[in-house]
Enzyme design. Structure first.
Site, PDB file in Angstrom:
ATOM      1  N   LYS A  66     -19.454   3.867  -3.454  1.00 24.03           N
ATOM      2  CA  LYS A  66     -19.544   3.606  -1.973  1.00 24.03           C
ATOM      3  C   LYS A  66     -18.623   4.575  -1.448  1.00 24.03           C
ATOM      4  O   LYS A  66     -17.316   4.452  -1.633  1.00 24.03           O
ATOM      5  CB  LYS A  66     -19.025   2.259  -1.615  1.00 24.03           C
ATOM      6  CG  LYS A  66     -19.267   1.817  -0.238  1.00 24.03           C
ATOM      7  CD  LYS A  66     -18.963   2.282   0.926  1.00 24.03           C
ATOM      8  CE  LYS A  66     -17.517   2.129   1.376  1.00 24.03           C
ATOM      9  NZ  LYS A  66     -17.229   2.983   2.487  1.00 24.03           N
ATOM     10  N   GLY A  70      -7.591   4.616  -2.418  1.00 31.58           N
ATOM     11  CA  GLY A  70      -7.469   4.805  -1.124  1.00 31.58           C
ATOM     12  C   GLY A  70      -6.146   4.093  -0.701  1.00 31.58           C
ATOM     13  O   GLY A  70      -4.960   4.114  -1.302  1.00 31.58           O
ATOM     14  N   SER A  71      -6.121   3.098   0.449  1.00 35.86           N
ATOM     15  CA  SER A  71      -4.862   2.546   0.927  1.00 35.86           C
ATOM     16  C   SER A  71      -4.320   1.552   0.362  1.00 35.86           C
ATOM     17  O   SER A  71      -5.139   0.740  -0.468  1.00 35.86           O
ATOM     18  CB  SER A  71      -5.281   2.185   2.444  1.00 35.86           C
ATOM     19  OG  SER A  71      -6.026   1.186   2.740  1.00 35.86           O
ATOM     20  N   GLY A  93      -6.298  -1.600  -1.252  1.00 31.10           N
ATOM     21  CA  GLY A  93      -6.446  -1.973  -2.578  1.00 31.10           C
ATOM     22  C   GLY A  93      -5.826  -3.453  -2.964  1.00 31.10           C
ATOM     23  O   GLY A  93      -6.551  -3.887  -3.867  1.00 31.10           O
ATOM     24  N   GLU A 147      -5.871   3.220  -7.255  1.00 33.24           N
ATOM     25  CA  GLU A 147      -5.067   4.653  -7.087  1.00 33.24           C
ATOM     26  C   GLU A 147      -4.964   4.487  -5.679  1.00 33.24           C
ATOM     27  O   GLU A 147      -5.646   5.016  -4.892  1.00 33.24           O
ATOM     28  CB  GLU A 147      -5.920   5.807  -7.648  1.00 33.24           C
ATOM     29  CG  GLU A 147      -4.921   6.884  -8.040  1.00 33.24           C
ATOM     30  CD  GLU A 147      -4.817   7.802  -6.734  1.00 33.24           C
ATOM     31  OE1 GLU A 147      -3.765   7.481  -6.063  1.00 33.24           O
ATOM     32  OE2 GLU A 147      -5.594   8.567  -6.369  1.00 33.24           O
ATOM     33  N   CYS A 207      -3.173  11.953  -2.519  1.00 36.18           N
ATOM     34  CA  CYS A 207      -2.423  10.848  -2.949  1.00 36.18           C
ATOM     35  C   CYS A 207      -1.249  11.472  -3.766  1.00 36.18           C
ATOM     36  O   CYS A 207      -0.152  10.727  -3.797  1.00 36.18           O
ATOM     37  CB  CYS A 207      -3.595  10.163  -3.919  1.00 36.18           C
ATOM     38  SG  CYS A 207      -4.450  11.342  -4.963  1.00 36.18           S
ATOM     39  N   GLU A 267       3.875   6.340   2.924  1.00 39.94           N
ATOM     40  CA  GLU A 267       3.013   7.447   2.610  1.00 39.94           C
ATOM     41  C   GLU A 267       2.683   7.818   4.280  1.00 39.94           C
ATOM     42  O   GLU A 267       2.135   7.122   4.955  1.00 39.94           O
ATOM     43  CB  GLU A 267       1.998   7.038   1.997  1.00 39.94           C
ATOM     44  CG  GLU A 267       0.859   7.979   1.796  1.00 39.94           C
ATOM     45  CD  GLU A 267      -0.216   7.793   0.943  1.00 39.94           C
ATOM     46  OE1 GLU A 267      -0.848   6.822   1.008  1.00 39.94           O
ATOM     47  OE2 GLU A 267      -0.099   8.245  -0.189  1.00 39.94           O
TER      48      GLU A 267
HETATM   49  P1  NAI Z   1      -9.045   3.147   3.248  1.00 33.98           P
HETATM   50  O1  NAI Z   1      -8.380   2.346   2.226  1.00 33.98           O
HETATM   51  O2  NAI Z   1      -9.452   2.080   4.314  1.00 33.98           O
HETATM   52  O3  NAI Z   1     -10.413   3.674   2.767  1.00 33.98           O
HETATM   53  C1  NAI Z   1     -10.692   4.142   1.351  1.00 33.98           C
HETATM   54  C2  NAI Z   1     -12.156   3.547   1.141  1.00 33.98           C
HETATM   55  O4  NAI Z   1     -12.106   1.922   0.967  1.00 33.98           O
HETATM   56  C3  NAI Z   1     -13.228   3.818   2.061  1.00 33.98           C
HETATM   57  O5  NAI Z   1     -14.327   4.073   1.232  1.00 33.98           O
HETATM   58  C4  NAI Z   1     -13.354   2.649   2.677  1.00 33.98           C
HETATM   59  O6  NAI Z   1     -14.692   2.489   3.392  1.00 33.98           O
HETATM   60  C5  NAI Z   1     -12.987   1.630   1.676  1.00 33.98           C
HETATM   61  N1  NAI Z   1     -12.638   0.151   2.402  1.00 33.98           N
HETATM   62  C6  NAI Z   1     -11.994   0.024   3.421  1.00 33.98           C
HETATM   63  N2  NAI Z   1     -11.910  -1.245   3.691  1.00 33.98           N
HETATM   64  C7  NAI Z   1     -12.584  -2.137   2.603  1.00 33.98           C
HETATM   65  C8  NAI Z   1     -12.787  -3.161   2.270  1.00 33.98           C
HETATM   66  N3  NAI Z   1     -12.270  -4.294   2.993  1.00 33.98           N
HETATM   67  N4  NAI Z   1     -13.231  -3.560   1.121  1.00 33.98           N
HETATM   68  C9  NAI Z   1     -13.751  -2.571   0.395  1.00 33.98           C
HETATM   69  N5  NAI Z   1     -13.736  -1.360   0.576  1.00 33.98           N
HETATM   70  C10 NAI Z   1     -13.027  -0.958   1.688  1.00 33.98           C
HETATM   71  O7  NAI Z   1      -8.324   4.445   3.694  1.00 33.98           O
HETATM   72  P2  NAI Z   1      -8.131   4.720   5.287  1.00 33.98           P
HETATM   73  O8  NAI Z   1      -8.179   3.829   6.338  1.00 33.98           O
HETATM   74  O9  NAI Z   1      -9.320   5.624   5.376  1.00 33.98           O
HETATM   75  O10 NAI Z   1      -6.882   5.693   5.291  1.00 33.98           O
HETATM   76  C11 NAI Z   1      -5.571   5.059   6.021  1.00 33.98           C
HETATM   77  C12 NAI Z   1      -4.534   5.413   4.877  1.00 33.98           C
HETATM   78  O11 NAI Z   1      -4.822   4.913   3.629  1.00 33.98           O
HETATM   79  C13 NAI Z   1      -4.284   6.937   4.655  1.00 33.98           C
HETATM   80  O12 NAI Z   1      -3.365   7.161   5.904  1.00 33.98           O
HETATM   81  C14 NAI Z   1      -3.327   7.057   3.497  1.00 33.98           C
HETATM   82  O13 NAI Z   1      -2.227   6.498   3.719  1.00 33.98           O
HETATM   83  C15 NAI Z   1      -4.104   6.008   2.543  1.00 33.98           C
HETATM   84  N6  NAI Z   1      -5.254   6.586   1.913  1.00 33.98           N
HETATM   85  C16 NAI Z   1      -4.703   6.969   0.509  1.00 33.98           C
HETATM   86  C17 NAI Z   1      -5.681   7.701  -0.226  1.00 33.98           C
HETATM   87  C18 NAI Z   1      -5.433   8.260  -1.520  1.00 33.98           C
HETATM   88  O14 NAI Z   1      -5.868   8.996  -1.850  1.00 33.98           O
HETATM   89  N7  NAI Z   1      -4.729   7.227  -2.434  1.00 33.98           N
HETATM   90  C19 NAI Z   1      -7.079   8.213   0.129  1.00 33.98           C
HETATM   91  C20 NAI Z   1      -7.336   7.722   1.573  1.00 33.98           C
HETATM   92  C21 NAI Z   1      -6.369   7.054   2.236  1.00 33.98           C
END
Ligand code: NAI
Ligand code: MG
Length: 484
Positions: free
Chosen positions: A180, A233-234, A238, A255, A289, A386
């Site tokens: 996904k 992701g966030s 997580g 992660e 990250c 972050e």
């Molecule tokens: P996010 O955590 O919402 O998105 C990452 C993935 O999770 C995407 O594929 C999204 O569709 C999916 N996702 C979102 N909500 C979900 C749910 N309820 N159940 C399952 N999957 C879900 O991150 P976002 O909103 O794009 O970015 C926000 C903040 O998160 C950033 O500012 C950063 O601080 C952090 N982040 C950290 C990352 C890393 O590499 N560790 C990567 C992206 C974001």
């Protein structure tokens, strides 16, 4: 501009080897953050599409993919790696347009993806169990087996690299994957799956369902037919994913980013350190990250490091991804809002330098000025949270004990570095720093697909990359035979 790139149908899911329209018939807009224009529509996958993808993965496990030997899986992965290289230019342009990352960084990501396939292709037939000495009359051995169907929920910042490290390791161990990708950037995920299929990956071994996190993502994380979830992701999402998977007692690898420090001592080679200090903060516009957003500097060289970093910041330029500046835009207008809100919280801080957005960069792009703050209190929000943008804070310290205290004072623990000529200090720091990776007199080691990677605390748990990932993407079965 509307793209219909590389033989993919961007508004469809790739399930069981076929392009399939999402069952709800809905799509989502994909934006080019360099100018805010519409790239194309992508599928808005939902629960029913995830059901179909999980069923296709299960069918692959019961078909040719499940029967492939480890050597055959390795050969297929190696072929995929070569095919990725053959498509390097197209993939890099897609990623640059979709994520907003400068072309040369997108090219490096393509090569990393190819390298993951090569590495995990080579490793596929080198993971094996053990024979265990046991009671008289017994022969006991272990089998390394795939989990089955693995779910991969990935973010938008490094789609190709994260696919490489998680899907690559999962396939090497014989799992079948449901991916996904993020709603902000998913073109290279679709293109990669297509390339993999053309290179010989059996249908259903890798399925891609784009869509929203709360819909397709949540459906995947809570699916009873999924046996392992890998998420990058966030922190907030997580936690949700761990809960959703926990309801089915499914293991997760998380992660979740960090607030990674670089610690510079008086005796460090400052000239050698400088490019690493800055690049680790601005690469991918700080949306990394493992970005190093905290620079801790011993007082004897503090002013020197502040001045030298300020010089470099002053010369930084942000502009459209395809023009290949130091930085591109952030991934989206929303991410720009998040980073701008952090910058506003730095209003009372000592801002020592900012880079520029090029005059020609479209006003409609998601650009922010790279920003360097000095003398930041270690407990300030900019030194604790972050930011996920091109913002670094400099913090002075007096001695080793204080450096360790400050370095370990956030809830994260992903990456850290120590810059010092003192070998004994390097060893002490490597042990004392809370991080899944510690770098001595470098930062990041060029990415290193071979190097296990992951965090502790709010940075998550489990390890991807390197050989270590193969253990996470497999499980041990113990066979005890009594033969008298
Ligand atoms: P996010 O955590 O919402 O998105 C990452 C993935 O999770 C995407 O594929 C999204 O569709 C999916 N996702 C979102 N909500 C979900 C749910 N309820 N159940 C399952 N999957 C879900 O991150 P976002 O909103 O794009 O970015 C926000 C903040 O998160 C950033 O500012 C950063 O601080 C952090 N982040 C950290 C990352 C890393 O590499 N560790 C990567 C992206 C974001
Ligand atoms: Mg989100």
């Amino acid at each position: 501009m509307t793209v219909r790139p590389m033989n993919i149908d961007p508004d469809k899911c790739l399930i069981g080897g076929a392009w399939i329209a999402p069952t709800g018939g809905q799509t989502l807009p994909l934006t080019n953050p360099s100018d805010g224009s519409r790239l194309c529509q992508i599928a808005r996958g939902q629960g029913a599409d995830i059901d179909a993808a999980v069923a296709a993965a299960e069918a692959a496990l019961n078909g040719p993919w499940g029967q492939a030997t480890a050597a055959e899986r390795g050969r297929i992965l190696a072929k995929i790696g070569r095919a990725v290289q053959d498509h390097a230019d197209e993939l890099a342009r897609l990623e640059a347009m979709d994520v907003g990352k400068p072309l040369k960084q997108a090219r490096a990501d393509v090569m990393a993806l190819a390298r993951y396939m090569e590495f995990y292709g080579g490793a596929a037939d080198k993971v094996h169990g053990a024979t265990i000495p046991y009671l008289d009359g017994y022969t006991v051995y272990t089998l390394r087996e795939p989990h089955g169907v693995t779910g991969h929920i990935i973010p938008w910042n490094y789609p190709m690299q994260i696919i490489g490290r998680s899907v690559g390791a999962a396939l090497a161990m014989g799992n079948a994957c449901v991916l996904k990708p993020a709603e902000e950037a998913c073109l290279t995920a679709l293109a990669f799956a297509r390339i993999a299929q053309q290179a010989g990956l059996p249908d259903g071994a890798l399925n891609v369902v784009p869509g929203l996190g709360a819909e397709a993502g949540a459906a995947l994380a809570s699916h009873t037919g999924v046996h392992h979830i890998s998420f990058t992701g966030s922190v907030g999402v997580g936690k949700l994913i761990q809960q959703q998977a926990g309801a089915n007692v499914v293991p997760v690898t998380l992660e979740l980013g960090g607030k990674s420090p670089q610690v510079v001592f008086d005796d460090a080679d400052i000239d050698a350190a400088l490019p690493f200090l800055v690049n680790a903060g601005i690469q991918n516009a700080g949306q990394t990250c493992s970005a190093s957003s905290r620079i801790l500097v011993q007082r004897g060289v503090y002013d020197q490091v502040v001045a030298a970093m300020a010089d470099r910041y002053g010369a930084l330029r942000a502009g459209p991804a395809l023009e290949d500046h130091d930085l591109g835009p952030l991934v989206s207008a929303r991410q720009k809002e998040i980073v701008s809100a952090f910058l506003a919280q730095g209003a009372g801080l000592h801002c020592v330098a900012q880079g520029q957005v090029t005059a020609e960069a479209p006003q409609t792009g998601a650009y922010v000025q790279p920003t360097l703050f000095a003398d930041v209190p270690p407990d300030h929000v900019l030194a604790q949270d972050e930011i996920f943008g091109p913002v670094q804070v400099l913090i002075p310290f007096d001695d080793e004990a204080e450096a360790i205290r400050i370095a370990n004072s956030t809830p994260f623990g992903l990456v850290a570095s120590c810059w010092s000529a003192n070998g004994a200090r390097q060893m002490r720091m490597a042990r004392a720093l809370r991080a899944g990776q510690v770098f001595l007199n470098n930062y990041g080691a060029g990415g290193g697909v071979e190097l296990p990677f992951g965090g502790s605390g709010l940075s998550g748990h489990g390890r991807e990359k390197g050989f270590e990932a193969l253990y996470g993407f497999s499980t041990v079965k113990t066979v005890a035979a009594f033969h008298g």
